[in-house]
Design a protein around this motif. Structure first.
Motif, PDB file in Angstrom:
ATOM      1  N   ALA A 168      -0.104  35.932  34.935  1.00 42.51           N
ATOM      2  CA  ALA A 168       0.160  35.089  33.755  1.00 42.51           C
ATOM      3  C   ALA A 168      -1.054  34.238  33.399  1.00 42.51           C
ATOM      4  O   ALA A 168      -1.407  34.095  32.213  1.00 42.51           O
ATOM      5  CB  ALA A 168       1.372  34.206  34.028  1.00 42.51           C
ATOM      6  N   VAL A 169      -1.727  33.672  34.389  1.00 42.25           N
ATOM      7  CA  VAL A 169      -2.910  32.850  34.128  1.00 42.25           C
ATOM      8  C   VAL A 169      -4.024  33.701  33.523  1.00 42.25           C
ATOM      9  O   VAL A 169      -4.705  33.300  32.556  1.00 42.25           O
ATOM     10  CB  VAL A 169      -3.367  32.158  35.418  1.00 42.25           C
ATOM     11  N   THR A 170      -4.244  34.889  34.085  1.00 35.55           N
ATOM     12  CA  THR A 170      -5.310  35.760  33.585  1.00 35.55           C
ATOM     13  C   THR A 170      -5.050  36.170  32.139  1.00 35.55           C
ATOM     14  O   THR A 170      -5.934  36.095  31.271  1.00 35.55           O
ATOM     15  CB  THR A 170      -5.427  37.004  34.475  1.00 35.55           C
TER      16      THR A 170
ATOM     17  N   PRO B  92     -14.399  38.235  28.290  1.00 34.77           N
ATOM     18  CA  PRO B  92     -14.216  38.965  29.566  1.00 34.77           C
ATOM     19  C   PRO B  92     -14.462  38.103  30.794  1.00 34.77           C
ATOM     20  O   PRO B  92     -13.962  38.414  31.882  1.00 34.77           O
ATOM     21  CB  PRO B  92     -15.244  40.091  29.464  1.00 34.77           C
ATOM     22  N   ALA B  93     -15.213  37.014  30.647  1.00 28.70           N
ATOM     23  CA  ALA B  93     -15.497  36.162  31.804  1.00 28.70           C
ATOM     24  C   ALA B  93     -14.246  35.538  32.392  1.00 28.70           C
ATOM     25  O   ALA B  93     -14.233  35.097  33.556  1.00 28.70           O
ATOM     26  CB  ALA B  93     -16.488  35.071  31.398  1.00 28.70           C
ATOM     27  N   THR B  94     -13.183  35.489  31.582  1.00 34.40           N
ATOM     28  CA  THR B  94     -11.937  34.904  32.108  1.00 34.40           C
ATOM     29  C   THR B  94     -11.332  35.747  33.224  1.00 34.40           C
ATOM     30  O   THR B  94     -10.492  35.268  33.993  1.00 34.40           O
ATOM     31  CB  THR B  94     -10.920  34.758  30.966  1.00 34.40           C
ATOM     32  N   LEU B  95     -11.755  37.029  33.322  1.00 35.69           N
ATOM     33  CA  LEU B  95     -11.266  37.856  34.434  1.00 35.69           C
ATOM     34  C   LEU B  95     -11.710  37.294  35.787  1.00 35.69           C
ATOM     35  O   LEU B  95     -11.001  37.426  36.786  1.00 35.69           O
ATOM     36  CB  LEU B  95     -11.766  39.287  34.272  1.00 35.69           C
ATOM     37  N   LEU B  96     -12.907  36.648  35.784  1.00 35.88           N
ATOM     38  CA  LEU B  96     -13.353  36.030  37.027  1.00 35.88           C
ATOM     39  C   LEU B  96     -12.448  34.869  37.420  1.00 35.88           C
ATOM     40  O   LEU B  96     -12.170  34.662  38.604  1.00 35.88           O
ATOM     41  CB  LEU B  96     -14.800  35.545  36.866  1.00 35.88           C
TER      42      LEU B  96
END
Length: 431
Positions: free
Chosen positions: A126-128, A138-142
């Motif tokens: 859910a956060v991702t 795409p940096a939010t995948l980290l």
């Protein structure tokens, strides 16, 4: 003045040593990071400064109850983590949080242990997805991977270790149960062996010692100047003493770990029904019970070949019954009868062999006083009272039945004492 004892917390509230170490290490690490300004989000962390020590302190305090205060500690730790992330975050606070999650799975209630790992996966996903939808970078995948490392990794580690501990506890319980069952089997085996040895000692040695006691009593009661009767009684005493010693030597040889050979075979030889004539002859030759006669009668080939356990049990029943007759019976005839087995043992006639019936009858002494009440007669020799018990145990071990008690005789209704044992001889009978 009496010495005052310090107040101690109960074990359920007192923090565990590991929790204290985790709290102290987390607090020390957080203070070092704050002192050098090493924030996870430097821009926001510089704005809050010392305020970041509050979530750190709350997280370290929750670590003190990591074993005993779940799941409430986890709720407080989640709130402290949310405040820490909002203020710029210290790495020490996050590391202590992972230990709290791990402890919640390992030491918390079973329901919490089962639900925390799926909940961690759901929160991470859910956060991702929420961050990707908000920033579309795409940096939010980290950040999603970081969230999974903080929640999923410690929860999964706790599940693995808890499963291993439960499996180890189950194996220990199974080992303890196996050891308990083995000990019970050992005790039962020892008890059964002691019972078998007691029966052998009673049937073999007590028989000869009873004869010795009877004949020595008769020898002491003789007042005749003729020493022939005394000499005869002493001869019988000597013969029974020698036979008793020989039987004791045989039993001792059975108890030892004797190697094979002729001597071992001689020691382990068991009496057979062919020795009943000699047994009755020894009883007949004594003077311990004047007027007592002995008779042996076979019917239907009862002396045919029999299984060794059946033959030994039949011999011991007769031996004990004859010994009791020497002690208790009135003058008359003691009759030993073997009945019921076909001449060929049932092997060639096409019929299943019937049970071997051993019947020993002896006349009862008049035990009634002038008032007509039965009273127990004094025996001619002391006894242990275990003879009937031993006979019954022998017969029941072979699946047979034993009856011993007074019965009406066929000659004018004379009262007799009858011992009747039925021993199955078919191949399926217990051995």
């Amino acid at each position: 003045m009496p010495r005052r004892l310090p107040l101690l917390l109960p074990p359920s509230v007192r923090p565990h040593r590991d929790g204290v170490l985790v709290a102290l290490a987390g607090l020390a690490g957080g203070l070092i990071l704050w002192w050098f300004g090493l924030y996870n989000n430097p821009r926001v962390g510089k704005e809050y400064g010392a305020w970041l020590l509050i979530p750190l302190a709350v997280m370290c305090l929750s670590a003190l109850g990591r074993r005993s205060a779940q799941p409430w500690v986890l709720v407080v730790a989640v709130a402290a983590l949310a405040a820490d992330v909002a203020m710029g975050s210290l790495l020490a606070t996050i590391i202590v949080f992972t230990d709290v999650v791990y402890s919640a799975v390992l030491y918390g209630p079973s329901r919490l242990s089962r639900t925390l790992l799926p909940a961690s996966v759901a929160v991470t996903v859910a956060v991702t997805l929420g961050l990707m939808a908000a920033t579309r970078e795409p940096a939010t995948l980290l950040l999603g991977a970081f969230c999974g490392g903080v929640t999923i990794a410690p929860a999964w580690t706790g599940v693995v270790i808890r499963d291993h501990r439960n499996a180890a506890a189950a194996q220990r319980l199974r080992a303890e149960q196996t050891a308990l069952l083995s000990e019970m089997d050992r005790v039962q085996a020892v008890t059964a062996e002691r019972g078998r040895m007691a029966r052998e000692l009673h049937d073999v040695v007590a028989n000869h010692l009873s004869a010795i006691a009877i004949h020595s009593t008769a020898a002491l009661s003789l007042d005749s100047p003729d020493h022939t009767a005394t000499r005869d009684s002493l001869t019988v005493i000597r013969e029974n003493s020698v036979q008793g010693l020989a039987e004791m030597r045989r039993l001792i040889g059975l108890l030892r770990d004797a190697s094979g050979g002729d001597e071992a075979a001689e020691l382990t030889a068991s009496p057979t029904l062919a020795g009943l004539d000699a047994l009755l002859e020894r009883a007949r030759s004594g003077a311990g019970n004047p007027g007592l006669k002995f008779s042996l009668r076979y019917e239907h080939g009862a002396a045919a070949s029999l299984p060794a356990p059946v033959e030994l049990a039949a011999y011991r029943v007769v031996q004990e019954s004859v010994t009791n007759a020497l002690k208790h019976s009135a003058p008359g005839t003691v009759t030993v009868e073997l009945l019921g087995v076909p001449p060929d043992g049932g092997r060639g006639s096409g019929h299943r062999p019937g049970p071997l019936t051993v019947r020993v009858t002896s006349p009862l002494r008049d035990t009634r006083d002038p008032g007509g009440t039965d009273r127990l007669p004094a025996p001619r020799a002391p006894g242990s009272g275990a003879g009937l018990i031993g006979m019954r145990e022998r017969v029941e071990l072979l699946g047979g039945a034993l009856r011993a008690g007074p019965a009406d005789g066929s000659n004018g209704g004379t009262r007799i004492w009858e011992v009747r044992a039925e021993l199955p001889v078919e191949e399926g009978s217990p051995r």
